[in-house]
Design a protein around this motif. Structure first.
Motif, PDB file in Angstrom:
ATOM      1  N   THR A  23      -2.608  -0.488 -12.323  1.00 43.36           N
ATOM      2  CA  THR A  23      -2.492  -1.891 -12.124  1.00 43.36           C
ATOM      3  C   THR A  23      -4.301  -2.386 -11.221  1.00 43.36           C
ATOM      4  O   THR A  23      -3.837  -3.689 -11.837  1.00 43.36           O
ATOM      5  CB  THR A  23      -1.138  -1.898 -10.809  1.00 43.36           C
ATOM      6  N   TRP A  24      -4.993  -1.533 -10.846  1.00 43.37           N
ATOM      7  CA  TRP A  24      -5.311  -2.364 -10.179  1.00 43.37           C
ATOM      8  C   TRP A  24      -6.659  -1.449  -9.883  1.00 43.37           C
ATOM      9  O   TRP A  24      -8.058  -1.678 -10.057  1.00 43.37           O
ATOM     10  CB  TRP A  24      -5.632  -2.001  -8.634  1.00 43.37           C
ATOM     11  N   ALA A  70       1.078  -0.676   0.409  1.00 40.30           N
ATOM     12  CA  ALA A  70      -0.150   0.289   0.309  1.00 40.30           C
ATOM     13  C   ALA A  70       1.177   1.061  -0.153  1.00 40.30           C
ATOM     14  O   ALA A  70       0.525   2.227  -0.305  1.00 40.30           O
ATOM     15  CB  ALA A  70      -0.713   0.144   0.811  1.00 40.30           C
ATOM     16  N   LEU A  71       1.697   0.906   1.019  1.00 42.02           N
ATOM     17  CA  LEU A  71       2.860   2.521   0.556  1.00 42.02           C
ATOM     18  C   LEU A  71       3.127   2.301  -0.596  1.00 42.02           C
ATOM     19  O   LEU A  71       3.542   3.836  -1.128  1.00 42.02           O
ATOM     20  CB  LEU A  71       3.683   1.560   1.755  1.00 42.02           C
ATOM     21  N   VAL A  72       3.546   1.307  -1.549  1.00 41.80           N
ATOM     22  CA  VAL A  72       4.179   1.779  -2.306  1.00 41.80           C
ATOM     23  C   VAL A  72       3.087   2.605  -3.787  1.00 41.80           C
ATOM     24  O   VAL A  72       2.919   3.592  -4.436  1.00 41.80           O
ATOM     25  CB  VAL A  72       4.888   0.833  -3.369  1.00 41.80           C
ATOM     26  N   LEU A  73       1.371   1.713  -3.638  1.00 42.33           N
ATOM     27  CA  LEU A  73       0.634   2.885  -4.110  1.00 42.33           C
ATOM     28  C   LEU A  73       0.423   3.202  -4.413  1.00 42.33           C
ATOM     29  O   LEU A  73       0.025   5.118  -5.062  1.00 42.33           O
ATOM     30  CB  LEU A  73      -0.786   1.758  -3.793  1.00 42.33           C
ATOM     31  N   VAL A  74       0.076   4.494  -2.573  1.00 37.77           N
ATOM     32  CA  VAL A  74      -0.055   5.672  -2.491  1.00 37.77           C
ATOM     33  C   VAL A  74       1.699   6.912  -3.019  1.00 37.77           C
ATOM     34  O   VAL A  74       1.732   7.698  -3.128  1.00 37.77           O
ATOM     35  CB  VAL A  74       0.422   5.831  -0.813  1.00 37.77           C
ATOM     36  N   LEU A  75       2.875   5.962  -2.692  1.00 38.31           N
ATOM     37  CA  LEU A  75       3.949   6.700  -2.905  1.00 38.31           C
ATOM     38  C   LEU A  75       3.695   7.695  -4.431  1.00 38.31           C
ATOM     39  O   LEU A  75       4.813   8.201  -5.101  1.00 38.31           O
ATOM     40  CB  LEU A  75       5.258   5.998  -2.543  1.00 38.31           C
TER      41      LEU A  75
END
Length: 285
Positions: free
Chosen positions: A112-113, A99-104
């Motif tokens: 991707t989603w 989730a951290l990667v998705l937010v950053l």
């Protein structure tokens, strides 16, 4: 709006404290299960399910899954190191790093989603199921020795998260200049972020002195700061999904506060991460 928020807070806070200290672990687990079902109902909207019937089924299926997991472990309060519990807590660490990667990297990461209901449902399960087990295992902490020990731990995590959030708000209002994640939540600043961490550290020291939690201060501080970091991530992650869904609040169940997810978004990350660090990494059993 402020009047409704205050009324809701005055009603909900005593209810939460009463559930923590008056219910036995199984009763508390059932109440937590109901909260998770309501969260699953709201997550359905974040996953792209606009039909009320579909979201009801999501809530029911989530409740059945958690009930099956819970009642398969009749002695869970005596042995917290059950495979289903440990896997759920470790999965929470992996999910929140993802989730951290998705937010950053949002909004690029949404490619991707964004168009996959299945992926968003999986994200929801990885948010709700570990949260459920984090709540249950912390409440069950040393229950046979002291029935209120786990309640003090859960109360601590809640105070930590709410205190860090309040500290971030105050520091952000007073000193906030640099945006933390403008594409996800424009209101958050780096000054507020660090202010929240300082507040969490102070709460960790003060609560440890008052409650005699029988944990090394350094261990408590590490778990607390990481949990505070996770709480910010939980808030940002829900904001990201709401932004993609084009909604302001996850629901309207709580007058003046929005939905269940809007109230527990920080806890969905902080509780399982704190439990995982305390029970599985530092082995405080």
């Amino acid at each position: 709006m402020l009047k409704y928020r205050l009324i809701s807070a005055f009603v909900l806070i005593p209810v939460v404290i009463a559930a923590l200290f008056l219910l036995p672990p199984m009763g508390f687990g059932i109440v937590t299960l109901v909260v998770c079902m309501l969260a699953a109902w709201e997550w359905g909207q974040l996953s792209g399910f606009t039909s009320r019937t579909q979201r009801v089924w999501l809530a029911v299926l989530c409740g059945l899954l958690l009930a099956l997991m819970l009642f398969m472990l009749p002695a869970y309060h005596n042995d917290l190191h059950q495979p289903v519990v440990e896997i759920s807590l470790w999965a929470s660490l992996v999910w929140w790093m993802v989730a951290l990667v998705l937010v950053l990297f949002y909004p690029a990461s949404a490619a991707t989603w964004r168009h996959s209901k299945t992926l968003r449902l999986i994200f929801g399960l990885l948010t709700i199921v570990p949260f459920f087990w984090g709540m249950v295992v912390l409440r069950a902490w040393h229950y046979t020795i002291n029935p209120y020990s786990g309640a003090l731990w859960l109360l601590y995590v809640m105070i930590l998260v709410w205190g860090a959030d309040s500290g971030a708000y105050m520091f952000g209002k007073l000193f906030g200049k640099h945006k933390l994640a403008p594409k996800v939540s424009p209101g958050k600043t780096w000054q507020g972020f660090f202010g929240g961490l300082v507040t969490a550290a102070i709460i960790s020291w003060a609560y440890g002195q008052w409650a005699n939690l029988e944990v090394e201060p350094a261990t408590l501080l590490i778990c607390s700061v990481v949990a505070a970091l996770a709480s910010v991530l939980g808030d940002l992650t829900e904001s990201m999904f709401k932004r993609e869904a084009g909604i302001k609040d996850s629901g309207h169940l709580i007058p003046g506060h929005g939905g269940i997810l809007d109230r527990i978004d920080s806890l969905t990350a902080a509780v399982p991460v704190f439990a995982c660090l305390l029970l599985l990494v530092f082995r405080m059993v």
